[in-house]
Write an enzyme that holds these catalytic residues in place. Structure first.
Site, PDB file in Angstrom:
ATOM      1  N   LYS A   1     -72.653  -7.441  43.096  1.00  0.00           N
ATOM      2  CA  LYS A   1     -73.988  -7.127  43.586  1.00  0.00           C
ATOM      3  C   LYS A   1     -75.082  -8.003  42.969  1.00  0.00           C
ATOM      4  O   LYS A   1     -75.372  -8.055  41.803  1.00  0.00           O
ATOM      5  CB  LYS A   1     -74.427  -5.759  43.640  1.00  0.00           C
ATOM      6  CG  LYS A   1     -73.533  -4.999  44.322  1.00  0.00           C
ATOM      7  CD  LYS A   1     -73.884  -3.485  44.025  1.00  0.00           C
ATOM      8  CE  LYS A   1     -72.797  -2.224  44.724  1.00  0.00           C
ATOM      9  NZ  LYS A   1     -73.163  -2.717  46.304  1.00  0.00           N
TER      10      LYS A   1
ATOM     11  N   GLU B   1     -65.391  -1.128  48.480  1.00  0.00           N
ATOM     12  CA  GLU B   1     -64.461  -0.483  47.616  1.00  0.00           C
ATOM     13  C   GLU B   1     -64.234   0.925  48.119  1.00  0.00           C
ATOM     14  O   GLU B   1     -63.326   1.600  47.662  1.00  0.00           O
ATOM     15  CB  GLU B   1     -64.685  -0.712  46.156  1.00  0.00           C
ATOM     16  CG  GLU B   1     -65.662   0.278  45.333  1.00  0.00           C
ATOM     17  CD  GLU B   1     -67.287   0.290  46.249  1.00  0.00           C
ATOM     18  OE1 GLU B   1     -67.693   1.135  46.194  1.00  0.00           O
ATOM     19  OE2 GLU B   1     -67.733  -0.916  46.754  1.00  0.00           O
TER      20      GLU B   1
ATOM     21  N   ARG C   1     -64.412   2.563  50.849  1.00  0.00           N
ATOM     22  CA  ARG C   1     -63.415   2.742  51.799  1.00  0.00           C
ATOM     23  C   ARG C   1     -61.923   2.847  51.236  1.00  0.00           C
ATOM     24  O   ARG C   1     -60.986   3.444  51.806  1.00  0.00           O
ATOM     25  CB  ARG C   1     -63.555   1.939  52.992  1.00  0.00           C
ATOM     26  CG  ARG C   1     -63.212   0.596  52.731  1.00  0.00           C
ATOM     27  CD  ARG C   1     -64.088  -0.480  53.793  1.00  0.00           C
ATOM     28  NE  ARG C   1     -65.739  -0.443  53.682  1.00  0.00           N
ATOM     29  CZ  ARG C   1     -66.330  -1.219  54.418  1.00  0.00           C
ATOM     30  NH1 ARG C   1     -65.764  -1.813  55.654  1.00  0.00           N
ATOM     31  NH2 ARG C   1     -67.520  -1.119  54.356  1.00  0.00           N
TER      32      ARG C   1
END
Length: 576
Positions: A357, A432, A434
């Site tokens: 991120k 990640e 899911r």
């Protein structure tokens, strides 16, 4: 799977325990009274390794939360003359219509008229001077001699008050007034309650009590100095009395306690709340309510035996090992008429992995809240343990881990295999959650459940679509949607149903595996839900709740405890 049963005394644990996993496992060796399953193979070795490792991580930065003793507020429903009540603050919930005055500038509302008469007209005069009009968010606390109460507070309810959110807001406003004036004793009454049925009065009183508890609470565990609230008792006037109302007020306290527990989980930083510590918190619940709960905590080797390649792929880069949490609630007696599953995303920290991120708005500094789904599930478990509803069996499931970066980590382009045999090409390591939920949902369906709800801080796309206060709901089952939305009407939490557009699945197809884990930017929350659908048994009613927006309050810079109240209501609706 071969297993041994280890027992744990309920006296070890309290719901606000902040001890490290090392303390947990040290005490675990010497006591006996709860069922906690571990694999027989090398149990002591794994436990010792985990103990030392968790201790090292939990003290990173020398940070340990101090005990945050939650203030116990005594609630009572009373039917007494409002002018006779004695205490620190008499708070009156007032709509805009209630402030209407006659030609002599006297209140027409009977409650306000009685108070103003006792005060010689000072209440009407002071409220006018303060510019109080009864709008939502307005409040004024006046110190006027002449009553048994030291202060009179007027709390604005807007044009009308009929929703759970409105009455919870009243409780929160009263809590703020009590904090400001360091009040010990408070009474709350509505200026107008004639339009409320008996049941509505019970629910409204419950919402007021809940708002007061949550409003007075402050998470000061990580502050070097803090003030303790002084509020001790709240009398709720004009809502009736009797055992039914007392039961509602007790229910409000139980659920509020669970919401605070969930908030504390989400607020805890990742250097304190590791996957191992989250598993300990879950085990604490089972220990505290051992008459109705069992806890199973699976380690990485056990998950590997169950072929949870999707979940383990996410966990592979972290120095903190994964912990798969399964709490099983079953009533101590009577038949079971419904079997439910609650699955929560449990990323105690999400760096994004190799798709790290970056840039404005990535919110990497807030990624401790990526386990908000698990906090909702475990908070609901705590409340259910207190309430003990009959006729319903519930499986609370969390695949806890961290999404980090290392040489052992999952790479973009890797293919992982979930426990139902489906293969996934990982085209984005920052999708990640899911992947962990995939194996958790397969596991949940294998427990023989009839309905399952998963909750996750899953997509920024859902925040873009619905903003910070509303969770997105995805389900192919209209019946399940009706149940959960009926529960949300009582809880006051906001949900909005979004479509499961099957044609969008085209963007989720892979050339080398069964699917990819992310589609294009359009409809990102929908394609995420369609991904999860691949791991749910067709015979099981399923709902996915994307709570990325309402999990966190930006203004207060703290967790909300979102989802817990609704989940508890839903479980109760399925009980006998």
């Amino acid at each position: 799977m071969a297993a041994i049963v280890v027992s744990l005394a309920s006296t070890l644990v309290t719901s606000s325990s902040t001890s490290s996993s090392s303390l947990f496992f040290t005490k675990l060796r010497s006591v006996s009274s709860l069922r906690l399953s571990f694999a027989t193979e090398s149990v002591c070795y794994r436990r010792g390794k985990l103990m030392a490792h968790t201790l090292a991580r939990a003290t990173l930065g020398l940070t340990q939360p101090v005990s945050n003793e939650i203030s116990k507020i005594s609630f009572a429903a009373k039917e007494i003359d409002v002018t006779e009540w004695k205490g620190d603050i008499l708070a009156v919930g007032v709509t805009e219509k209630d402030l209407a005055k006659d030609e002599n500038s006297k209140f027409e509302n009977s409650i306000l008229k009685k108070l103003d008469s006792k005060l010689g007209g000072l209440l009407a005069e002071a409220s006018s001077e303060e510019g109080f009009t009864g709008k939502v968010g307005q409040s004024t606390v006046l110190r006027i001699p002449g009553l048994g109460s030291k202060r009179v507070g007027l709390i604005g309810l807007g044009q009308s008050a009929s929703t759970t959110a409105a009455f919870r807001g009243l409780g929160e406003a009263v809590a703020a007034a009590a904090k400001s004036s360091q009040a010990n004793d408070v009474a709350i009454i509505l200026a107008s309650s004639e339009g409320l049925s008996a049941e509505s009065k019970f629910n409204s009183a419950s919402a007021i009590a809940s708002g007061t508890v949550l409003g007075i609470y402050e998470d000061n565990r990580y502050k070097s100095e803090s003030k303790k609230p002084t509020l001790k008792s709240v009398d709720i006037l004009g809502f009736g009395s009797g055992p039914e109302l007392e039961k509602k007020l007790k229910y409000a306290e139980d659920v509020s306690s669970a919401v605070i527990f969930g908030r504390e989980l989400v607020n805890s930083p990742a250097n304190v709340l590791t996957p191992g510590v989250l598993a300990e918190k879950a085990s604490n619940i089972a220990s505290l309510y051992s008459d109705v709960f069992t806890a199973t905590i699976l380690n990485a080797e056990q998950c590997k035996e169950l072929k949870m390649g999707s979940y383990l792929g996410v966990a592979a880069a972290s120095a903190n090992p994964p912990h798969f949490i399964h709490l099983h609630y079953k009533p101590s007696n009577g038949p079971v008429n419904a079997k439910l599953g609650l699955v929560g995303k449990g990323l105690t920290f999400d760096s994004g992995g190799y798709n790290i991120k970056t840039g404005p708005g990535c919110s990497i500094e807030l990624m401790k809240f990526d386990m908000g789904g698990s906090a909702a599930v475990l908070g609901a478990a705590k409340a259910i343990g207190q309430i003990k509803p009959p006729g319903v069996e519930v499986h609370f499931i969390v695949a806890a881990c961290e999404n980090m970066i290392s040489g052992t980590g999952m790479r973009p382009g890797d293919i992982v295999t979930a426990s139902n045999g489906k293969t996934i090409e990982v085209n984005n390591t920052d999708a990640e959650g899911r992947l962990t939920l995939a194996d958790a949902l397969v596991y949940a369906c294998n427990q023989g459940i009839e309905k399952v709800v998963d909750l996750a801080t899953l997509t920024g796309a859902c925040v873009v679509a619905l903003g910070p206060s509303i969770a997105g709901v995805f389900t192919p089952s209209d019946d399940l949607a009706k149940e959960v939305f009926a529960a949300s009407e009582i809880s006051g939490e906001k949900f909005w149903r979004l479509p499961l557009e099957e044609s969008y699945w085209e963007s989720m197809k892979s050339g080398v595996a069964d699917m990819v884990n992310t589609g294009g930017r359009p409809g990102g929350s929908i394609t995420a839900a369609l991904f999860l659908k691949q791991f749910v048994d067709e015979k099981v009613q399923w709902m996915h709740i994307d709570m990325a927006g309402p999990v966190w309050n930006d203004k207060k810079r703290a967790a909300t405890g979102f989802g817990i109240s609704t989940l508890v209501e839903w479980v109760l609706k399925n009980s006998s």
